[in-house]
Design a protein around this motif. Structure first.
Motif, short mmCIF file in Angstrom:
data_model
loop_
_atom_site.label_atom_id
_atom_site.label_comp_id
_atom_site.label_asym_id
_atom_site.label_seq_id
_atom_site.Cartn_x
_atom_site.Cartn_y
_atom_site.Cartn_z
N GLN A 229 1.64 6.55 -6.86
CA GLN A 229 0.52 7.44 -7.23
C GLN A 229 0.91 8.90 -7.02
O GLN A 229 0.63 9.75 -7.87
CB GLN A 229 -0.71 7.09 -6.40
CG GLN A 229 -1.97 7.79 -6.84
CD GLN A 229 -3.17 7.36 -6.03
OE1 GLN A 229 -3.06 7.11 -4.83
NE2 GLN A 229 -4.30 7.26 -6.69
N ASP A 230 1.57 9.20 -5.90
CA ASP A 230 2.01 10.56 -5.64
C ASP A 230 3.00 11.03 -6.70
O ASP A 230 2.93 12.16 -7.17
CB ASP A 230 2.65 10.68 -4.25
CG ASP A 230 1.63 10.54 -3.12
OD1 ASP A 230 0.41 10.63 -3.40
OD2 ASP A 230 2.06 10.32 -1.98
N ILE B 114 0.84 -1.20 0.00
CA ILE B 114 0.00 0.00 0.00
C ILE B 114 0.87 1.25 0.00
O ILE B 114 0.61 2.21 -0.73
CB ILE B 114 -0.97 -0.02 1.20
CG1 ILE B 114 -2.02 -1.11 0.99
CG2 ILE B 114 -1.63 1.35 1.40
CD1 ILE B 114 -2.84 -1.43 2.22
N LYS B 115 1.92 1.25 0.80
CA LYS B 115 2.84 2.40 0.83
C LYS B 115 3.49 2.61 -0.54
O LYS B 115 3.61 3.74 -1.00
CB LYS B 115 3.93 2.20 1.89
CG LYS B 115 3.43 2.37 3.31
CD LYS B 115 4.57 2.13 4.30
CE LYS B 115 4.11 2.25 5.73
NZ LYS B 115 5.20 1.97 6.68
N GLU C 204 2.29 1.67 -3.47
CA GLU C 204 1.27 2.15 -4.41
C GLU C 204 1.00 3.63 -4.21
O GLU C 204 0.87 4.38 -5.18
CB GLU C 204 -0.02 1.36 -4.23
CG GLU C 204 0.03 -0.04 -4.79
CD GLU C 204 -1.22 -0.85 -4.50
OE1 GLU C 204 -2.07 -0.42 -3.70
OE2 GLU C 204 -1.34 -1.94 -5.09
N ARG C 205 0.91 4.05 -2.97
CA ARG C 205 0.66 5.47 -2.69
C ARG C 205 1.83 6.33 -3.17
O ARG C 205 1.63 7.41 -3.71
CB ARG C 205 0.42 5.69 -1.20
CG ARG C 205 -0.94 5.22 -0.75
CD ARG C 205 -1.19 5.52 0.69
NE ARG C 205 -2.51 5.06 1.07
CZ ARG C 205 -2.93 5.00 2.32
NH1 ARG C 205 -2.14 5.36 3.32
NH2 ARG C 205 -4.14 4.58 2.58
N SER C 206 3.04 5.85 -2.95
CA SER C 206 4.21 6.58 -3.39
C SER C 206 4.22 6.72 -4.91
O SER C 206 4.49 7.79 -5.46
CB SER C 206 5.48 5.88 -2.91
OG SER C 206 6.62 6.52 -3.41
#
Length: 96
Positions: A73-74, A66-67, A69-71
């Protein structure tokens, strides 16, 4: 290339699988990482139940995923913003 039958050992249980030959190495490596993480958790915590160790292992990997994926995405949003800014600068330049 085709499918092959393999046996994967995770937490002292054997799982027969049919996988694409291209995926075999990745699956075996994933099983190795899982077993190493279980051993690490077992050595560092007073947990002996395999189900608890597997749950803790899955939680750590899911959190990491999840981390990541968020990174990603950012970073994607930052790139998108930069492209829009560049597009505006070029449009302004050529419309002068």
């Amino acid at each position: 290339m085709g499918e092959i039958s393999i046996k994967i050992n995770i937490a002292d249980r054997v799982y027969p699988l049919r996988v694409d030959t291209e995926e075999e190495e990745v699956i075996r490596y994933a099983a190795k990482l899982i077993n190493e993480k279980i051993k690490e958790l077992q050595d560092n915590y007073a947990v002996r139940d395999k189900q608890d160790l597997l749950s803790m292992c899955v939680l750590q990997y899911a959190t990491g995923m999840i981390k990541a994926e968020r990174s990603a995405q950012d970073q994607g949003q930052g790139i998108e913003q930069s492209v829009h800014e560049l597009d505006k600068l070029l449009s302004d330049f050529f419309n002068k």
